[in-house]
Design an enzyme around this catalytic site. Structure first.
Site, PDB file in Angstrom:
ATOM      1  N   HIS A 183       4.771   0.066  -0.073  1.00  0.00           N
ATOM      2  CA  HIS A 183       5.525  -0.748   0.873  1.00  0.00           C
ATOM      3  C   HIS A 183       4.643  -1.844   1.466  1.00  0.00           C
ATOM      4  CE1 HIS A 183       3.769   2.706   2.962  1.00  0.00           C
ATOM      5  NE2 HIS A 183       3.784   1.998   4.085  1.00  0.00           N
ATOM      6  N   ASP A 210       0.815   5.291   1.799  1.00  0.00           N
ATOM      7  CA  ASP A 210       0.173   6.003   2.904  1.00  0.00           C
ATOM      8  C   ASP A 210      -0.526   7.252   2.362  1.00  0.00           C
ATOM      9  OD1 ASP A 210       1.222   4.137   4.646  1.00  0.00           O
ATOM     10  OD2 ASP A 210       3.000   5.343   5.091  1.00  0.00           O
ATOM     11  N   ARG A 254       8.222  -8.623  15.427  1.00  0.00           N
ATOM     12  CA  ARG A 254       8.554  -7.280  14.961  1.00  0.00           C
ATOM     13  C   ARG A 254       7.553  -6.297  15.563  1.00  0.00           C
ATOM     14  NH1 ARG A 254       7.586  -3.583  10.565  1.00  0.00           N
ATOM     15  NH2 ARG A 254       9.503  -2.492   9.998  1.00  0.00           N
ATOM     16  N   HIS A 260       0.845  -1.191   0.000  1.00  0.00           N
ATOM     17  CA  HIS A 260       0.000   0.000   0.000  1.00  0.00           C
ATOM     18  C   HIS A 260       0.882   1.243   0.000  1.00  0.00           C
ATOM     19  CE1 HIS A 260       1.175  -0.563   4.187  1.00  0.00           C
ATOM     20  NE2 HIS A 260       0.874   0.712   4.408  1.00  0.00           N
TER      21      HIS A 260
END
Length: 323
Positions: free
Chosen positions: A253, A198, A263, A196
């Site tokens: 990304h 941002d 993570r 996607h």
């Protein structure tokens, strides 16, 4: 950390991981050449790493510890802070359009917080507030350097939108649990958060020292971003792409799961007020045609969040070239 139902996760595609890429732009904000390097990075990548950023490490460590403590709670306790509508705890489901990922998260509005934050809500709120204050200051510094590099006046043309009391900025804490089972079977990774861009102006990302983040280059190839827990990664958002008339490009990304380690990432999405009109800046339009229609941030936000993650959200706001 994290409890996930198998049926939803089994639907996720598997993606072969790629080698870490050593060519990510690295920008030292304390150096006089940072302005030119920022412009180059936004034009070529829409993504870069910053050091000497001025955000105290104790604020970073404190917030990460609070995030780890929260995500370590039993699922029943975490769900008391949900659902994310718009702020709160979410698990697997990303947005309202059917996207899922192997991720759990806290989505927070800097102006308001869910009533439940684990065992020490006041400590959590304080950690978030202190961190966001420092990160917003750094984001504004970057935006003002970009304005200087583009020779735009006033130099706060971008940063004032983040500093506005009505700024529609968002803060997100993500936790991606390790998933060794699927990778051991296939040699591939599961999607933690799908590809996607941002929609906001700028995104400021920091994660622990666990790999998983990937960005798409202009040629469509995906590269793995080596983690660096002492630095910040910056994404150009769709709104900044429009305001620069496409001179800067928002970066596509995604995040893949790690086979052995959790993570934890924290992302500040710097957005304008809902009523703000977004359009190419006149000072950048000399001799150029506008590539985008004017829209309010509310209009674009509504369109973006009603789309699937991988959709090209700006296509509906692009002007059709005359033939």
């Amino acid at each position: 950390m994290g409890v996930f139902s198998k049926p939803a996760i089994e639907q996720l595609p598997l993606i072969r991981n790629c080698m870490p890429f050593s060519g990510i732009p690295l920008i030292d904000l304390s150096q006089p050449d940072s302005e030119a390097l920022l412009i180059e990075a936004c034009q070529e990548f829409g993504f870069f790493k910053v050091i000497n950023h001025g955000v105290p490490m104790d604020l970073i460590s404190k917030l990460e510890a609070e995030a780890v403590n929260f995500f370590s709670l039993p699922l029943s306790e975490k769900e008391k802070a949900g659902p994310p509508n718009p702020s709160g705890y979410g698990n697997k489901r990303i947005g309202s359009s059917g996207d899922i990922g192997r991720v759990e998260y806290l989505l927070l509005n800097p102006q308001s917080f869910p009533s439940v934050f684990g065992q020490n809500p006041d400590v959590f709120r304080s950690a978030v507030s202190d961190y966001l204050s420092a990160v917003r200051k750094m984001a504004c510094q970057i935006l003002e350097l970009l304005a200087d590099g583009l020779m735009i006046q006033p130099r706060n043309v971008f940063s004032k939108l983040l500093m506005d009391e009505q700024s529609d900025s968002v803060f997100r804490l993500n936790h991606y649990p390790p998933y060794p089972e699927r990778q051991a079977l296939s040699g591939k990774c599961t999607i933690g958060f799908g590809e996607h861009t941002d929609p906001q102006i700028i995104s400021v990302l920091r994660s622990n020292n666990t790999s998983g983040l990937q960005i798409s280059l202009r040629n469509g190839n995906w590269i793995s971003v080596p983690p660096d827990e002492n630095s910040f990664f910056i994404n150009v958002g769709d709104s900044l792409q429009v305001m620069t008339n496409g001179r800067f490009q928002s970066v596509k990304h995604r995040v893949l799961t790690n086979s052995s380690k959790s993570r934890v990432s924290m992302i500040y999405f710097g957005g304008p007020p809902l009523s703000e009109k977004i359009a190419p800046l006149p000072s950048l339009m000399e001799g150029e045609e506008s590539h985008y229609k004017e829209f309010t941030w509310f209009e674009y936000k509504r369109s973006a969040y009603n789309s699937r993650l991988a959709d090209n959200r700006l296509v509906f706001f692009q002007k059709v070239a005359a033939t």
